[in-house]
Design a protein around this motif. Structure first.
Motif, PDB file in Angstrom:
ATOM      1  N   ALA A 124      13.710  -5.635  19.340  1.00 43.16           N
ATOM      2  CA  ALA A 124      14.555  -6.493  18.518  1.00 43.16           C
ATOM      3  C   ALA A 124      14.666  -5.925  17.115  1.00 43.16           C
ATOM      4  O   ALA A 124      13.759  -5.242  16.637  1.00 43.16           O
ATOM      5  CB  ALA A 124      13.990  -7.912  18.456  1.00 43.16           C
ATOM      6  N   ALA A 125      15.789  -6.233  16.482  1.00 39.43           N
ATOM      7  CA  ALA A 125      16.013  -5.848  15.091  1.00 39.43           C
ATOM      8  C   ALA A 125      16.413  -7.092  14.314  1.00 39.43           C
ATOM      9  O   ALA A 125      17.163  -7.941  14.820  1.00 39.43           O
ATOM     10  CB  ALA A 125      17.102  -4.789  14.992  1.00 39.43           C
ATOM     11  N   VAL A 126      15.938  -7.185  13.094  1.00 33.06           N
ATOM     12  CA  VAL A 126      16.340  -8.268  12.211  1.00 33.06           C
ATOM     13  C   VAL A 126      17.661  -7.853  11.565  1.00 33.06           C
ATOM     14  O   VAL A 126      17.779  -6.751  11.024  1.00 33.06           O
ATOM     15  CB  VAL A 126      15.270  -8.541  11.138  1.00 33.06           C
ATOM     16  N   VAL A 127      18.650  -8.726  11.667  1.00 34.44           N
ATOM     17  CA  VAL A 127      19.963  -8.456  11.091  1.00 34.44           C
ATOM     18  C   VAL A 127      20.062  -9.238   9.780  1.00 34.44           C
ATOM     19  O   VAL A 127      19.991 -10.464   9.788  1.00 34.44           O
ATOM     20  CB  VAL A 127      21.099  -8.862  12.056  1.00 34.44           C
ATOM     21  N   LEU A 128      20.197  -8.500   8.691  1.00 35.26           N
ATOM     22  CA  LEU A 128      20.316  -9.125   7.375  1.00 35.26           C
ATOM     23  C   LEU A 128      21.781  -9.117   6.960  1.00 35.26           C
ATOM     24  O   LEU A 128      22.402  -8.061   6.855  1.00 35.26           O
ATOM     25  CB  LEU A 128      19.476  -8.369   6.344  1.00 35.26           C
ATOM     26  N   ASP A 129      22.305 -10.309   6.741  1.00 37.52           N
ATOM     27  CA  ASP A 129      23.704 -10.463   6.363  1.00 37.52           C
ATOM     28  C   ASP A 129      23.780 -11.432   5.184  1.00 37.52           C
ATOM     29  O   ASP A 129      24.021 -12.626   5.370  1.00 37.52           O
ATOM     30  CB  ASP A 129      24.516 -10.978   7.552  1.00 37.52           C
ATOM     31  N   PRO A 130      23.579 -10.918   3.966  1.00 36.34           N
ATOM     32  CA  PRO A 130      23.554 -11.817   2.807  1.00 36.34           C
ATOM     33  C   PRO A 130      24.890 -12.518   2.550  1.00 36.34           C
ATOM     34  O   PRO A 130      24.923 -13.576   1.937  1.00 36.34           O
ATOM     35  CB  PRO A 130      23.189 -10.893   1.643  1.00 36.34           C
ATOM     36  N   ASP A 131      25.990 -11.940   3.047  1.00 37.52           N
ATOM     37  CA  ASP A 131      27.305 -12.554   2.841  1.00 37.52           C
ATOM     38  C   ASP A 131      27.714 -13.472   3.977  1.00 37.52           C
ATOM     39  O   ASP A 131      28.769 -14.099   3.922  1.00 37.52           O
ATOM     40  CB  ASP A 131      28.368 -11.459   2.685  1.00 37.52           C
ATOM     41  N   GLY A 132      26.902 -13.517   5.027  1.00 39.88           N
ATOM     42  CA  GLY A 132      27.264 -14.319   6.199  1.00 39.88           C
ATOM     43  C   GLY A 132      26.175 -15.290   6.559  1.00 39.88           C
ATOM     44  O   GLY A 132      25.812 -16.177   5.796  1.00 39.88           O
ATOM     45  N   CYS A 133      25.593 -15.065   7.750  1.00 35.11           N
ATOM     46  CA  CYS A 133      24.630 -16.024   8.311  1.00 35.11           C
ATOM     47  C   CYS A 133      23.241 -15.896   7.710  1.00 35.11           C
ATOM     48  O   CYS A 133      22.374 -16.705   8.003  1.00 35.11           O
ATOM     49  CB  CYS A 133      24.567 -15.841   9.823  1.00 35.11           C
ATOM     50  N   GLY A 134      22.975 -14.881   6.907  1.00 36.80           N
ATOM     51  CA  GLY A 134      21.637 -14.696   6.350  1.00 36.80           C
ATOM     52  C   GLY A 134      20.799 -13.815   7.240  1.00 36.80           C
ATOM     53  O   GLY A 134      21.070 -12.628   7.380  1.00 36.80           O
ATOM     54  N   ILE A 135      19.820 -14.404   7.909  1.00 39.27           N
ATOM     55  CA  ILE A 135      18.912 -13.646   8.771  1.00 39.27           C
ATOM     56  C   ILE A 135      19.171 -14.007  10.223  1.00 39.27           C
ATOM     57  O   ILE A 135      19.171 -15.178  10.600  1.00 39.27           O
ATOM     58  CB  ILE A 135      17.442 -13.945   8.426  1.00 39.27           C
ATOM     59  N   GLY A 136      19.395 -12.983  11.040  1.00 45.76           N
ATOM     60  CA  GLY A 136      19.581 -13.171  12.474  1.00 45.76           C
ATOM     61  C   GLY A 136      18.759 -12.139  13.224  1.00 45.76           C
ATOM     62  O   GLY A 136      18.021 -11.351  12.626  1.00 45.76           O
ATOM     63  N   ILE A 137      18.899 -12.129  14.540  1.00 47.25           N
ATOM     64  CA  ILE A 137      18.146 -11.184  15.361  1.00 47.25           C
ATOM     65  C   ILE A 137      19.060 -10.614  16.448  1.00 47.25           C
ATOM     66  O   ILE A 137      19.880 -11.334  17.023  1.00 47.25           O
ATOM     67  CB  ILE A 137      16.881 -11.846  15.965  1.00 47.25           C
ATOM     68  N   LEU A 138      18.927  -9.320  16.673  1.00 43.07           N
ATOM     69  CA  LEU A 138      19.624  -8.625  17.743  1.00 43.07           C
ATOM     70  C   LEU A 138      18.560  -8.101  18.683  1.00 43.07           C
ATOM     71  O   LEU A 138      17.640  -7.404  18.248  1.00 43.07           O
ATOM     72  CB  LEU A 138      20.464  -7.466  17.198  1.00 43.07           C
ATOM     73  N   THR A 139      18.665  -8.436  19.959  1.00 44.79           N
ATOM     74  CA  THR A 139      17.648  -8.039  20.923  1.00 44.79           C
ATOM     75  C   THR A 139      18.221  -7.101  21.981  1.00 44.79           C
ATOM     76  O   THR A 139      19.442  -6.955  22.113  1.00 44.79           O
ATOM     77  CB  THR A 139      17.048  -9.266  21.636  1.00 44.79           C
ATOM     78  N   GLU A 140      17.322  -6.514  22.739  1.00 38.74           N
ATOM     79  CA  GLU A 140      17.720  -5.679  23.877  1.00 38.74           C
ATOM     80  C   GLU A 140      18.662  -6.450  24.795  1.00 38.74           C
ATOM     81  O   GLU A 140      19.637  -5.904  25.304  1.00 38.74           O
ATOM     82  CB  GLU A 140      16.489  -5.273  24.694  1.00 38.74           C
ATOM     83  N   ARG A 141      18.358  -7.688  25.014  1.00 37.51           N
ATOM     84  CA  ARG A 141      19.165  -8.523  25.911  1.00 37.51           C
ATOM     85  C   ARG A 141      20.586  -8.686  25.382  1.00 37.51           C
ATOM     86  O   ARG A 141      21.549  -8.675  26.151  1.00 37.51           O
ATOM     87  CB  ARG A 141      18.509  -9.887  26.098  1.00 37.51           C
ATOM     88  N   ASP A 142      20.742  -8.817  24.066  1.00 40.70           N
ATOM     89  CA  ASP A 142      22.074  -8.931  23.474  1.00 40.70           C
ATOM     90  C   ASP A 142      22.899  -7.675  23.752  1.00 40.70           C
ATOM     91  O   ASP A 142      24.083  -7.756  24.088  1.00 40.70           O
ATOM     92  CB  ASP A 142      21.981  -9.160  21.959  1.00 40.70           C
ATOM     93  N   ILE A 143      22.275  -6.513  23.613  1.00 37.56           N
ATOM     94  CA  ILE A 143      22.957  -5.245  23.879  1.00 37.56           C
ATOM     95  C   ILE A 143      23.283  -5.135  25.363  1.00 37.56           C
ATOM     96  O   ILE A 143      24.395  -4.753  25.739  1.00 37.56           O
ATOM     97  CB  ILE A 143      22.108  -4.062  23.379  1.00 37.56           C
TER      98      ILE A 143
END
Length: 135
Positions: free
Chosen positions: A34-53
């Protein structure tokens, strides 16, 4: 045992504009799921996982054009370093996910996975051979 004792403090962070291929390469190189997705202009903190890919690939989407932000889970359950591993395992079981971003205040300080918890709960198995099955 507490989440702070089990979590990985080497957190892979990416931006929402990373492609899924770039994200997968980074995750593979770091050997993380998993990777932490940082989007200060959008949702803030999210997560991208193997399953998402994997889900994106199953839909025949192009990993060179699909962006992490499109596949990021933004409805995230966060853990605190002071949670017990039982609290973390319970949250994962009830939410049907395998990773928790650990926040200290508003900052991500780690990720704890099912594998991390299992390692902590089964230290004796590291040195004990697996039982053999007999018929």
């Amino acid at each position: 045992m507490l989440v702070r004792d089990a979590m990985s403090t080497m957190v892979l962070t990416i931006g929402p504009t990373h492609t899924l291929r770039q994200s997968a390469r980074l995750m593979s190189a770091r050997r993380v799921g998993a990777a932490v997705v940082l989007d200060p202009d959008g949702c803030g903190i999210g997560i991208l996982t193997e399953r998402d890919i994997l889900n994106s690939l199953a839909l025949n989407q192009d990993p060179d054009h699909e962006r992490a932000g499109t596949h990021t889970t933004t409805d995230v359950v966060f853990a605190a370093p002071s949670w017990t591993l039982e609290d973390a395992a319970d949250a994962m079981t009830h939410g049907n996910f395998r990773h928790l971003i650990v926040l200290d205040g508003r900052e991500p300080v780690g990720i704890v996975s099912v594998r991390d918890i299992t390692r902590c709960w089964t230290p004796a198995r590291r040195h004990t051979p697996a039982p053999t099955l007999t018929a």
